[in-house]
Design a protein around this motif. Structure first.
Motif, PDB file in Angstrom:
ATOM      1  N   ALA A 156     102.583 -30.648  47.133  1.00  0.00           N
ATOM      2  CA  ALA A 156     101.516 -30.497  46.393  1.00  0.00           C
ATOM      3  C   ALA A 156     100.206 -30.705  46.509  1.00  0.00           C
ATOM      4  CB  ALA A 156     101.841 -31.052  44.922  1.00  0.00           C
TER       5      ALA A 156
ATOM      6  N   LEU B  32     102.533 -25.772  46.848  1.00  0.00           N
ATOM      7  CA  LEU B  32     101.911 -25.963  45.635  1.00  0.00           C
ATOM      8  C   LEU B  32     103.154 -26.556  44.342  1.00  0.00           C
ATOM      9  CD1 LEU B  32      98.530 -26.854  43.575  1.00  0.00           C
ATOM     10  CD2 LEU B  32     100.022 -26.593  42.963  1.00  0.00           C
TER      11      LEU B  32
ATOM     12  N   LEU C 165      95.962 -32.079  42.031  1.00  0.00           N
ATOM     13  CA  LEU C 165      95.246 -31.066  42.794  1.00  0.00           C
ATOM     14  C   LEU C 165      94.151 -30.488  42.702  1.00  0.00           C
ATOM     15  CD1 LEU C 165      98.976 -30.686  41.646  1.00  0.00           C
ATOM     16  CD2 LEU C 165      97.995 -31.626  43.472  1.00  0.00           C
TER      17      LEU C 165
ATOM     18  N   LEU D 243     106.083 -29.170  43.646  1.00  0.00           N
ATOM     19  CA  LEU D 243     106.057 -29.441  42.340  1.00  0.00           C
ATOM     20  C   LEU D 243     107.448 -29.666  41.945  1.00  0.00           C
ATOM     21  CD1 LEU D 243     102.879 -28.532  40.417  1.00  0.00           C
ATOM     22  CD2 LEU D 243     103.365 -30.694  41.188  1.00  0.00           C
TER      23      LEU D 243
END
Length: 154
Positions: free
Chosen positions: A88, A133, A9, A137
């Motif tokens: 994500a 994001l 990420l 997650l």
């Protein structure tokens, strides 16, 4: 499917930020104005993913996994996990783009009126990307089977 790695990420976000900064640096004069609601389109997706995460989490915690009514089918959980992983990554990429754009326009906000007008929309977009994001997650975490709870992304 492996858990999303934080390093992946970070690399996506940094790459997107550098690319957006370079593009803004070279072509900012030809960009349309950024409205404050420009990045807000991700917030409904965030809300859907958070609700989905809580629904999946409650069914997995109650060991309601299977084909019967009121249970979550394993394929549905796997699809939600794939959605979470994609979200994500998209959140990291979009966050990087907005961050790179902000790096270009914030210092010019005092001198260039258009840059000052673009800053609020870029902050809203960055917030939406970070929220996406985080929702991705969280959804990925909620899709884990109870025996997978000890696994942590590396």
């Amino acid at each position: 499917m492996k858990p999303t790695r934080v390093w992946d990420l970070v690399m996506v976000a940094v790459t997107a930020a550098i690319a957006a900064w370079l593009l803004a640096r070279g072509f900012y004069g030809s960009f349309p104005p950024i409205a404050w609601f420009a990045g807000a389109s991700l917030y409904p997706v965030v809300a859907i993913e958070v609700v989905l995460a809580f629904m999946i989490r409650s069914r997995i915690e109650k060991h309601r996994i299977g084909d019967m009514p009121g249970q979550i089918h394993p394929i549905t959980a796997a699809r939600a996990a794939a959605l979470a992983k994609a979200s994500a990554l998209v959140g990291a990429a979009v966050g990087g783009v907005w961050a790179g754009f902000l790096v270009h326009v914030v210092p010019r906000g005092n001198d260039v009126q258009a840059a000052a007008a673009d800053v609020p929309g870029a902050w809203v977009g960055l917030g939406a990307a970070v929220a996406l994001l985080a929702a991705g997650l969280w959804l990925e975490h909620c899709c884990r089977a109870p025996h997978d709870q000890d696994d942590s992304p590396s």
